[in-house]
Write a protein that holds these residues in place. Sequence first.
Motif, short mmCIF file in Angstrom:
data_model
loop_
_atom_site.label_atom_id
_atom_site.label_comp_id
_atom_site.label_asym_id
_atom_site.label_seq_id
_atom_site.Cartn_x
_atom_site.Cartn_y
_atom_site.Cartn_z
N UNK A 183 0.81 -1.22 0.00
CA UNK A 183 0.00 0.00 0.00
C UNK A 183 0.84 1.27 0.00
N UNK A 184 1.83 1.37 0.87
CA UNK A 184 2.60 2.60 1.04
C UNK A 184 3.16 3.14 -0.28
N UNK A 185 3.70 2.30 -1.18
CA UNK A 185 4.24 2.83 -2.44
C UNK A 185 3.18 3.40 -3.39
N UNK A 186 1.89 3.14 -3.13
CA UNK A 186 0.85 3.70 -4.01
C UNK A 186 0.62 5.18 -3.73
N UNK A 187 1.03 5.67 -2.56
CA UNK A 187 0.80 7.07 -2.22
C UNK A 187 1.70 7.99 -3.04
N UNK A 188 1.21 9.18 -3.31
CA UNK A 188 2.00 10.19 -4.00
C UNK A 188 3.36 10.33 -3.32
N UNK A 189 4.42 10.38 -4.10
CA UNK A 189 5.77 10.37 -3.54
C UNK A 189 6.05 11.58 -2.65
N UNK A 190 5.43 12.73 -2.97
CA UNK A 190 5.63 13.92 -2.13
C UNK A 190 5.01 13.73 -0.76
N UNK A 287 -8.37 -15.43 9.97
CA UNK A 287 -8.48 -15.72 8.53
C UNK A 287 -9.76 -15.16 7.92
N UNK A 288 -10.46 -14.28 8.65
CA UNK A 288 -11.64 -13.60 8.11
C UNK A 288 -11.21 -12.55 7.08
N UNK A 289 -11.83 -12.55 5.92
CA UNK A 289 -11.55 -11.51 4.94
C UNK A 289 -12.20 -10.22 5.40
N UNK A 290 -11.39 -9.16 5.52
CA UNK A 290 -11.89 -7.90 6.06
C UNK A 290 -11.25 -6.73 5.34
N UNK A 291 -11.83 -5.57 5.53
CA UNK A 291 -11.33 -4.37 4.88
C UNK A 291 -10.16 -3.75 5.61
N UNK A 292 -9.32 -3.05 4.85
CA UNK A 292 -8.17 -2.33 5.38
C UNK A 292 -8.42 -0.82 5.25
N UNK A 293 -8.33 -0.11 6.36
CA UNK A 293 -8.42 1.36 6.35
C UNK A 293 -7.08 1.93 6.82
N UNK A 294 -6.16 2.18 5.91
CA UNK A 294 -4.84 2.68 6.30
C UNK A 294 -4.92 4.03 7.02
N UNK A 295 -4.03 4.19 7.99
CA UNK A 295 -3.89 5.46 8.71
C UNK A 295 -2.42 5.84 8.77
N UNK A 296 -2.15 7.14 8.72
CA UNK A 296 -0.78 7.64 8.85
C UNK A 296 -0.85 9.11 9.23
N UNK A 297 0.28 9.64 9.66
CA UNK A 297 0.32 11.05 10.02
C UNK A 297 1.19 11.82 9.03
N UNK A 298 0.95 13.13 8.99
CA UNK A 298 1.78 14.04 8.21
C UNK A 298 2.07 15.27 9.06
N UNK A 299 3.21 15.92 8.83
CA UNK A 299 3.47 17.21 9.51
C UNK A 299 2.50 18.26 8.96
N UNK A 300 1.55 18.66 9.79
CA UNK A 300 0.47 19.50 9.31
C UNK A 300 0.88 20.87 8.83
N UNK A 301 2.07 21.35 9.24
CA UNK A 301 2.52 22.66 8.80
C UNK A 301 3.30 22.61 7.49
N UNK A 302 3.48 21.43 6.92
CA UNK A 302 4.24 21.31 5.68
C UNK A 302 3.34 21.03 4.47
N UNK A 303 2.02 20.94 4.71
CA UNK A 303 1.08 20.69 3.63
C UNK A 303 -0.10 21.65 3.73
N UNK A 304 -0.69 21.95 2.57
CA UNK A 304 -1.90 22.75 2.53
C UNK A 304 -2.95 21.98 1.73
N UNK A 305 -4.20 22.41 1.90
CA UNK A 305 -5.33 21.80 1.20
C UNK A 305 -6.00 22.88 0.37
N UNK A 306 -6.22 22.61 -0.93
CA UNK A 306 -6.81 23.63 -1.79
C UNK A 306 -8.34 23.59 -1.71
N UNK A 307 -9.00 24.40 -2.55
CA UNK A 307 -10.44 24.55 -2.47
C UNK A 307 -11.19 23.29 -2.86
N UNK A 308 -10.54 22.38 -3.60
CA UNK A 308 -11.17 21.10 -3.96
C UNK A 308 -10.88 20.03 -2.91
#
Length: 314
Positions: A183-190, A287-308
């Motif tokens: 999973x981790x390599x699928x995330x945007x490299x930045x 051995x139950x088939x179940x969903x994966x909801x990945x979680x991780x943290x980011x430094x909140x002051x190094x990223x911004x979120x645009x209007x979309x």
Amino acid sequence: MILRRNGAYTGTMAGQPLGFKAVSNRIGSIDLSWTTVPEDTAYAALRILRRDDRFPKDEYDGEVIYEGAGSSYTDEDLTPGATYYYRAFARSKDGVYQNSYCQTTGTVRTTQPLILKKVGDIVRIKENDAWQDYVVAQQGYPQRVGGGTLLLRRDIAGRRTMSSTMQNEYDNSMADTWLLGAFLPTLDSAVSAKIPTCQIPYTGGGEHASGYLERKVFLLSATEVGGVEEGMGKEGTRLDLFQTNTWRISNFQGSPYLWATRSPDTTTTNQFWMVNETGAFASKTVFTTCGMRPAFTLPGDEFVVDMEGNLQKA
């Protein structure tokens, strides 16, 4: 005597506030703040007017957005990128407005720092060049002071069994290795380049000893999701996102689906705690088939979120 327009005013005029300023910290809003003089016995309240073309000429020339005795106000539902003109008028106890100049301007942000996003806000992150929704689960994780912005995938990223053995051990389980290896390599490299290693509370398999794991990407614990059932180890604290049960339900291909936590059922050796389609906790075999909801943290002051809602580097 103080001259007041075409007449005379013989009372005591309230002084204007100090440090009147406008700062846009979030998309669509401007935060206004000021300081009143405590020893000003004539002061009763402050009126603030707004215009989008010029400063107001007097206490009636524009839209009144605030009138009160506070020291701050957030002006919301504004146009991103637009500049607004504010003027403040102190009101005396006998209802007369001070008209000396006290004004400021503010330009509304078109992006918002990730660290200022609210719990429950959606942030879009690219996986394999396609945008995916994540929800802000907490500001300050794993610790409140100095922690990062915890992001949880809104929908299920994939389905797996927790383990290929009969022991409920999360460390190096099939789920754990999938998150880090596939999973981790699928995330945007930045984004992936800035994900820190977190020390997450952990209950081991077998004798279920308490400890910690160091992971960049992980599943949440049952405790973090709000679980208090018998057989749940104490793994951290309930996240802000799960102070209500709304976010417990997650979809796979458009329909609610069972998803796993990293927490073993300590009353058994071969079951994990999961969240079912209705948002309730359920203890299921490894051995139950179940969903994966990945979680991780980011430094909140190094990223911004645009209007979309798209995440980008600051």
